[in-house]
Design a protein around this motif. Structure first.
Motif, PDB file in Angstrom:
ATOM      1  N   ALA A  27       0.845  -1.203   0.000  1.00 58.28           N
ATOM      2  CA  ALA A  27       0.000   0.000   0.000  1.00 58.28           C
ATOM      3  C   ALA A  27       0.877   1.248   0.000  1.00 58.28           C
ATOM      4  O   ALA A  27       0.664   2.168  -0.798  1.00 58.28           O
ATOM      5  N   GLN A  28       1.876   1.279   0.888  1.00 59.38           N
ATOM      6  CA  GLN A  28       2.781   2.425   0.950  1.00 59.38           C
ATOM      7  C   GLN A  28       3.542   2.566  -0.367  1.00 59.38           C
ATOM      8  O   GLN A  28       3.719   3.660  -0.881  1.00 59.38           O
ATOM      9  N   ASN A  29       3.989   1.442  -0.932  1.00 62.90           N
ATOM     10  CA  ASN A  29       4.714   1.465  -2.201  1.00 62.90           C
ATOM     11  C   ASN A  29       3.852   2.069  -3.302  1.00 62.90           C
ATOM     12  O   ASN A  29       4.356   2.757  -4.180  1.00 62.90           O
ATOM     13  N   GLY A  30       2.556   1.833  -3.229  1.00 61.09           N
ATOM     14  CA  GLY A  30       1.644   2.353  -4.234  1.00 61.09           C
ATOM     15  C   GLY A  30       1.181   3.775  -3.977  1.00 61.09           C
ATOM     16  O   GLY A  30       0.377   4.311  -4.730  1.00 61.09           O
ATOM     17  N   GLY A  31       1.664   4.395  -2.915  1.00 59.48           N
ATOM     18  CA  GLY A  31       1.321   5.784  -2.652  1.00 59.48           C
ATOM     19  C   GLY A  31       0.212   5.987  -1.638  1.00 59.48           C
ATOM     20  O   GLY A  31      -0.289   7.092  -1.469  1.00 59.48           O
ATOM     21  N   CYS A  32      -0.196   4.946  -0.934  1.00 58.35           N
ATOM     22  CA  CYS A  32      -1.238   5.037   0.091  1.00 58.35           C
ATOM     23  C   CYS A  32      -0.568   5.060   1.462  1.00 58.35           C
ATOM     24  O   CYS A  32       0.293   4.226   1.737  1.00 58.35           O
ATOM     25  N   TYR A  33      -0.947   5.987   2.317  1.00 60.36           N
ATOM     26  CA  TYR A  33      -0.393   6.032   3.668  1.00 60.36           C
ATOM     27  C   TYR A  33      -1.256   5.146   4.559  1.00 60.36           C
ATOM     28  O   TYR A  33      -2.409   5.493   4.865  1.00 60.36           O
ATOM     29  N   PRO A  34      -0.758   3.968   4.968  1.00 56.58           N
ATOM     30  CA  PRO A  34      -1.595   2.998   5.688  1.00 56.58           C
ATOM     31  C   PRO A  34      -2.336   3.539   6.906  1.00 56.58           C
ATOM     32  O   PRO A  34      -3.532   3.230   7.056  1.00 56.58           O
ATOM     33  N   PRO A  35      -1.727   4.343   7.798  1.00 58.65           N
ATOM     34  CA  PRO A  35      -2.517   4.814   8.944  1.00 58.65           C
ATOM     35  C   PRO A  35      -3.765   5.605   8.537  1.00 58.65           C
ATOM     36  O   PRO A  35      -4.832   5.426   9.122  1.00 58.65           O
ATOM     37  N   SER A  36      -3.640   6.445   7.522  1.00 59.46           N
ATOM     38  CA  SER A  36      -4.800   7.218   7.064  1.00 59.46           C
ATOM     39  C   SER A  36      -5.869   6.310   6.474  1.00 59.46           C
ATOM     40  O   SER A  36      -7.065   6.499   6.714  1.00 59.46           O
ATOM     41  N   PHE A  37      -5.438   5.312   5.707  1.00 65.82           N
ATOM     42  CA  PHE A  37      -6.381   4.384   5.092  1.00 65.82           C
ATOM     43  C   PHE A  37      -7.099   3.564   6.155  1.00 65.82           C
ATOM     44  O   PHE A  37      -8.315   3.358   6.086  1.00 65.82           O
ATOM     45  N   ILE A  38      -6.362   3.116   7.152  1.00 68.16           N
ATOM     46  CA  ILE A  38      -6.957   2.345   8.253  1.00 68.16           C
ATOM     47  C   ILE A  38      -7.976   3.196   9.008  1.00 68.16           C
ATOM     48  O   ILE A  38      -9.066   2.730   9.344  1.00 68.16           O
ATOM     49  N   ARG A  39      -7.637   4.436   9.253  1.00 69.28           N
ATOM     50  CA  ARG A  39      -8.577   5.338   9.951  1.00 69.28           C
ATOM     51  C   ARG A  39      -9.806   5.634   9.092  1.00 69.28           C
ATOM     52  O   ARG A  39     -10.916   5.727   9.599  1.00 69.28           O
ATOM     53  N   ARG A  40      -9.581   5.784   7.793  1.00 67.67           N
ATOM     54  CA  ARG A  40     -10.706   6.071   6.890  1.00 67.67           C
ATOM     55  C   ARG A  40     -11.713   4.921   6.909  1.00 67.67           C
ATOM     56  O   ARG A  40     -12.926   5.135   6.821  1.00 67.67           O
ATOM     57  N   TYR A  41     -11.206   3.704   7.029  1.00 69.48           N
ATOM     58  CA  TYR A  41     -12.064   2.525   7.035  1.00 69.48           C
ATOM     59  C   TYR A  41     -11.983   1.815   8.387  1.00 69.48           C
ATOM     60  O   TYR A  41     -11.821   0.601   8.464  1.00 69.48           O
ATOM     61  N   LYS A  42     -12.143   2.599   9.439  1.00 66.71           N
ATOM     62  CA  LYS A  42     -12.079   2.074  10.808  1.00 66.71           C
ATOM     63  C   LYS A  42     -13.013   0.876  10.968  1.00 66.71           C
ATOM     64  O   LYS A  42     -14.132   0.869  10.460  1.00 66.71           O
ATOM     65  N   ASN A  43     -12.519  -0.107  11.692  1.00 63.93           N
ATOM     66  CA  ASN A  43     -13.261  -1.335  12.001  1.00 63.93           C
ATOM     67  C   ASN A  43     -13.470  -2.233  10.784  1.00 63.93           C
ATOM     68  O   ASN A  43     -14.343  -3.105  10.793  1.00 63.93           O
ATOM     69  N   ARG A  44     -12.660  -2.058   9.746  1.00 60.69           N
ATOM     70  CA  ARG A  44     -12.778  -2.894   8.554  1.00 60.69           C
ATOM     71  C   ARG A  44     -11.544  -3.753   8.317  1.00 60.69           C
ATOM     72  O   ARG A  44     -11.522  -4.571   7.411  1.00 60.69           O
ATOM     73  N   ASP A 132      -5.229   0.559  16.770  1.00 65.42           N
ATOM     74  CA  ASP A 132      -5.726   0.609  18.151  1.00 65.42           C
ATOM     75  C   ASP A 132      -7.019   1.413  18.272  1.00 65.42           C
ATOM     76  O   ASP A 132      -7.751   1.262  19.252  1.00 65.42           O
ATOM     77  N   GLU A 133      -7.335   2.242  17.307  1.00 67.11           N
ATOM     78  CA  GLU A 133      -8.575   3.023  17.321  1.00 67.11           C
ATOM     79  C   GLU A 133      -9.777   2.192  16.890  1.00 67.11           C
ATOM     80  O   GLU A 133     -10.917   2.626  17.048  1.00 67.11           O
ATOM     81  N   GLN A 134      -9.527   1.002  16.350  1.00 65.71           N
ATOM     82  CA  GLN A 134     -10.636   0.123  15.992  1.00 65.71           C
ATOM     83  C   GLN A 134     -11.243  -0.472  17.259  1.00 65.71           C
ATOM     84  O   GLN A 134     -10.647  -0.423  18.325  1.00 65.71           O
ATOM     85  N   ASP A 135     -12.407  -1.059  17.121  1.00 61.97           N
ATOM     86  CA  ASP A 135     -13.096  -1.663  18.256  1.00 61.97           C
ATOM     87  C   ASP A 135     -12.665  -3.099  18.508  1.00 61.97           C
ATOM     88  O   ASP A 135     -13.208  -3.765  19.383  1.00 61.97           O
ATOM     89  N   PHE A 136     -11.724  -3.605  17.748  1.00 56.37           N
ATOM     90  CA  PHE A 136     -11.209  -4.964  17.924  1.00 56.37           C
ATOM     91  C   PHE A 136      -9.734  -4.964  17.537  1.00 56.37           C
ATOM     92  O   PHE A 136      -9.253  -4.060  16.868  1.00 56.37           O
ATOM     93  N   GLU A 137      -9.048  -5.998  17.954  1.00 54.61           N
ATOM     94  CA  GLU A 137      -7.622  -6.108  17.670  1.00 54.61           C
ATOM     95  C   GLU A 137      -7.402  -6.799  16.330  1.00 54.61           C
ATOM     96  O   GLU A 137      -8.015  -7.826  16.047  1.00 54.61           O
ATOM     97  N   ALA A 138      -6.541  -6.233  15.515  1.00 56.54           N
ATOM     98  CA  ALA A 138      -6.214  -6.828  14.214  1.00 56.54           C
ATOM     99  C   ALA A 138      -4.968  -7.691  14.332  1.00 56.54           C
ATOM    100  O   ALA A 138      -4.072  -7.412  15.131  1.00 56.54           O
TER     101      ALA A 138
END
Length: 167
Positions: A27-44, A132-138
């Protein structure tokens, strides 16, 4: 890309029951910043692939739609793959494998480095904080491509680095 979004974005935007495992390195290699993407799709995100990365090669020019290449006169070899005879599908796969084994194809893997290496552009603590902002552990799935001489040692070293450095 289709309509300016990746396939994963379309899946997550159009389903409440779609969960994913994000490969953070690619994802990072492709130009996506993983923390932002994870936050955008929280709990997914039920899991992430942990793969260290040292370069960003994308996203580059993004077509507005998957149809843009066809409209520009570039054929999409996978457009009608279901209708293709098996022999034609095999030719596409053989061409892909030949490219991946060529010097140019192997270059795409030169983006990886050991966990915590000085050339790393990954911020694993930020990724963990977003998870850690999700409602479950990944789950964290430590992964390396099969081109390392000491594959098992590399994975063990990566797992050890995570345990020692991410809190």
């Amino acid at each position: 890309m289709d309509e300016g979004k990746t396939l994963l974005e379309h899946l997550l935007d159009n389903s409440t029951k779609c969960y994913s495992q994000l490969d953070c390195g690619w994802a990072q290699n492709g130009g996506c910043y993983p923390p932002s993407f994870i936050r955008r799709y929280k709990n997914r995100f039920v899991a992430i692939h942990v793969k260290e990365n040292s370069k960003v090669q994308g996203p580059g020019p993004r077509p507005a739609s998957r149809h843009a290449a066809e409209e520009a006169g570039h054929a999409n070899p996978f457009a009608n793959v279901k209708e293709m005879p098996l022999e034609e599908r095999q030719k596409i796969l053989d061409g892909f494998n030949a490219h991946m084994n060529s010097p140019e194809g192997k270059k795409q893997f030169e983006v990886q480095c050991p966990m915590g290496a000085p050339e790393s552009n990954m911020n694993w603590q930020d990724i963990k904080d977003a998870l850690d902002e999700q409602d479950f552990e990944a789950f964290w799935v430590v992964e390396r491509e099969g081109f390392y001489d000491e594959h098992d040692k590399c994975i063990a070293d990566d797992a050890r680095w995570i345990k020692e450095n991410i809190h």
